[in-house]
Design an enzyme around this catalytic site. Structure first.
Site, PDB file in Angstrom:
ATOM      1  N   ASN A  47       1.304   3.293  -2.724  1.00 51.76           N
ATOM      2  CA  ASN A  47       0.497   3.991  -3.502  1.00 51.76           C
ATOM      3  C   ASN A  47      -0.476   4.521  -2.764  1.00 51.76           C
ATOM      4  O   ASN A  47      -1.093   5.740  -2.747  1.00 51.76           O
ATOM      5  CB  ASN A  47       0.317   3.295  -4.753  1.00 51.76           C
ATOM      6  CG  ASN A  47       1.218   3.292  -5.893  1.00 51.76           C
ATOM      7  OD1 ASN A  47       1.566   4.319  -6.494  1.00 51.76           O
ATOM      8  ND2 ASN A  47       1.813   2.050  -6.175  1.00 51.76           N
ATOM      9  N   GLY A  61       0.854  -1.243   0.040  1.00 54.55           N
ATOM     10  CA  GLY A  61      -0.111  -0.074   0.090  1.00 54.55           C
ATOM     11  C   GLY A  61       0.897   1.284  -0.009  1.00 54.55           C
ATOM     12  O   GLY A  61       0.380   2.429   0.404  1.00 54.55           O
ATOM     13  N   HIS A  72      -0.306   0.971 -13.060  1.00 53.76           N
ATOM     14  CA  HIS A  72       0.508  -0.411 -13.679  1.00 53.76           C
ATOM     15  C   HIS A  72       1.916   0.380 -13.740  1.00 53.76           C
ATOM     16  O   HIS A  72       2.218   1.365 -14.245  1.00 53.76           O
ATOM     17  CB  HIS A  72       0.139  -0.846 -14.910  1.00 53.76           C
ATOM     18  CG  HIS A  72       0.810  -2.071 -15.323  1.00 53.76           C
ATOM     19  ND1 HIS A  72       0.299  -3.147 -14.895  1.00 53.76           N
ATOM     20  CD2 HIS A  72       1.631  -2.303 -16.287  1.00 53.76           C
ATOM     21  CE1 HIS A  72       1.361  -4.301 -15.427  1.00 53.76           C
ATOM     22  NE2 HIS A  72       2.146  -3.642 -16.185  1.00 53.76           N
ATOM     23  N   ILE A  93      -8.852  -9.659 -10.822  1.00 52.68           N
ATOM     24  CA  ILE A  93      -9.513  -8.758 -11.707  1.00 52.68           C
ATOM     25  C   ILE A  93     -10.805  -8.558 -10.993  1.00 52.68           C
ATOM     26  O   ILE A  93     -11.215  -9.408 -10.315  1.00 52.68           O
ATOM     27  CB  ILE A  93      -9.455  -9.678 -13.057  1.00 52.68           C
ATOM     28  CG1 ILE A  93     -10.480 -11.115 -12.616  1.00 52.68           C
ATOM     29  CG2 ILE A  93      -8.393  -9.534 -13.923  1.00 52.68           C
ATOM     30  CD1 ILE A  93     -10.893 -11.597 -14.108  1.00 52.68           C
ATOM     31  N   LEU A  94     -11.670  -8.012 -11.806  1.00 51.95           N
ATOM     32  CA  LEU A  94     -12.932  -7.387 -11.397  1.00 51.95           C
ATOM     33  C   LEU A  94     -14.125  -8.094 -12.313  1.00 51.95           C
ATOM     34  O   LEU A  94     -13.773  -8.486 -13.372  1.00 51.95           O
ATOM     35  CB  LEU A  94     -13.344  -5.921 -11.373  1.00 51.95           C
ATOM     36  CG  LEU A  94     -12.215  -5.021 -10.658  1.00 51.95           C
ATOM     37  CD1 LEU A  94     -12.578  -3.466 -11.101  1.00 51.95           C
ATOM     38  CD2 LEU A  94     -12.110  -5.292  -9.231  1.00 51.95           C
ATOM     39  N   ASN A 131      -6.471   2.266 -12.399  1.00 48.22           N
ATOM     40  CA  ASN A 131      -5.507   1.433 -11.885  1.00 48.22           C
ATOM     41  C   ASN A 131      -4.262   2.122 -12.326  1.00 48.22           C
ATOM     42  O   ASN A 131      -3.949   2.551 -13.098  1.00 48.22           O
ATOM     43  CB  ASN A 131      -5.660   0.014 -12.750  1.00 48.22           C
ATOM     44  CG  ASN A 131      -4.436  -1.122 -12.358  1.00 48.22           C
ATOM     45  OD1 ASN A 131      -4.337  -1.249 -11.017  1.00 48.22           O
ATOM     46  ND2 ASN A 131      -3.964  -1.752 -13.300  1.00 48.22           N
TER      47      ASN A 131
HETATM   48  C1  GRF Z   1       2.547  -1.018  -7.946  1.00 52.45           C
HETATM   49  O1  GRF Z   1       4.058  -1.591  -8.570  1.00 52.45           O
HETATM   50  C2  GRF Z   1       1.626  -0.822  -8.621  1.00 52.45           C
HETATM   51  O2  GRF Z   1       1.899  -0.200 -10.101  1.00 52.45           O
HETATM   52  C3  GRF Z   1       1.096  -2.152  -8.927  1.00 52.45           C
HETATM   53  O3  GRF Z   1       1.366  -3.001  -7.726  1.00 52.45           O
HETATM   54  C4  GRF Z   1       2.417  -2.316  -7.080  1.00 52.45           C
HETATM   55  C5  GRF Z   1       1.509  -1.911  -5.808  1.00 52.45           C
HETATM   56  O4  GRF Z   1       2.561  -1.356  -4.774  1.00 52.45           O
HETATM   57  N1  GRF Z   1      -0.262  -2.361  -9.493  1.00 52.45           N
HETATM   58  P1  GRF Z   1       2.039  -0.979  -3.484  1.00 52.45           P
HETATM   59  O5  GRF Z   1       1.284  -1.886  -2.622  1.00 52.45           O
HETATM   60  O6  GRF Z   1       1.283   0.515  -3.481  1.00 52.45           O
HETATM   61  O7  GRF Z   1       3.375  -0.283  -2.507  1.00 52.45           O
END
Ligand code: GRF
Length: 209
Positions: A15, A13, A110, A93-94, A108
């Site tokens: 992000n 988490g 990526h 996936i959803l 999302n």
């Molecule tokens: C990130 O690299 C994001 O791009 C991908 O999963 C990872 C999640 O990292 N979808 P975090 O849990 O936010 O540290």
């Protein structure tokens, strides 16, 4: 009224943390109403609780179908009156129903420059291993809307990083994460300010104040 955001996670988490920080410092005019994880041990749940955000673990094992599991997530989002959904390291996936109910309201992040190194099987370190092994000179991160495909929805923002000759998957992952933590809050800010328009598969971003 600031938009209410639901964040779906499966892991650490970082992000999610970048969203929390950028809401608290006023960059994003929005509110995280709930954080939902399909993994009980996801550290992101802890991050949410530390900031008094509702944090919910939904266990797929308790549901007799994938659709019902998704319905349970949607119920939780509805109970929190969520306007937009952010997938921040959510590794599932959803359901079609979920995507249809939140058309152009689910984003999302990526960790590559879509359409490279994305789609089925490209998650976590695998994405960066593939980029390094291919020998690309740049990689990056992409924030996109979620549609029925795997990483195929309209692209909102992308940013690049340089891939050095001696780059490892791990070092690239760290580099990309750093830009993810700027890109995702920016995308959420743009959505919260209603500063974008989706024209077929292209996203037009209006100038921010
Ligand atoms: C990130 O690299 C994001 O791009 C991908 O999963 C990872 C999640 O990292 N979808 P975090 O849990 O936010 O540290």
């Amino acid at each position: 009224m600031p938009l209410k955001i639901g964040v779906l996670i499966s892991g650490s988490g970082t992000n999610l943390q970048s969203l929390i920080d950028n809401i608290e410092n006023g960059f994003i005019n929005g509110e995280i109403a709930v954080v939902i994880s399909n993994k009980e041990e996801a550290y992101g749940l802890e991050r949410a609780r530390k900031h008094d955000i509702d944090a919910v673990f939904i266990n797929q094992k308790f549901y007799d179908s994938f659709e019902k599991f998704n319905d349970a997530i949607m119920d939780e989002l509805k109970n929190h009156q969520v306007d937009i959904v952010v997938l921040a390291g959510y590794l599932k996936i959803l359901s079609h129903k979920f995507i249809e109910s939140y058309r152009h309201k689910i984003i999302n992040i990526h960790p590559s420059l879509i359409p490279c190194f994305c789609g089925k099987g490209f998650y976590g370190l695998k994405v960066h291993e593939a980029a390094v092994n291919y020998g690309v000179k740049i990689s990056g991160a992409t924030v996109h809307f979620v549609d029925e495909g795997a990483d195929t929805g309209p692209i909102i923002l992308q940013e690049t990083v340089v891939v050095n000759y001696d780059e490892t998957a791990e070092s690239l992952q760290q580099k990309v994460l750093k830009i993810e933590h700027k890109l995702l809050p920016l995308a959420v800010k743009i959505i919260c300010e209603n500063a974008l328009e989706v024209v077929e598969r292209k996203v037009k971003i209006k100038e921010l104040d």
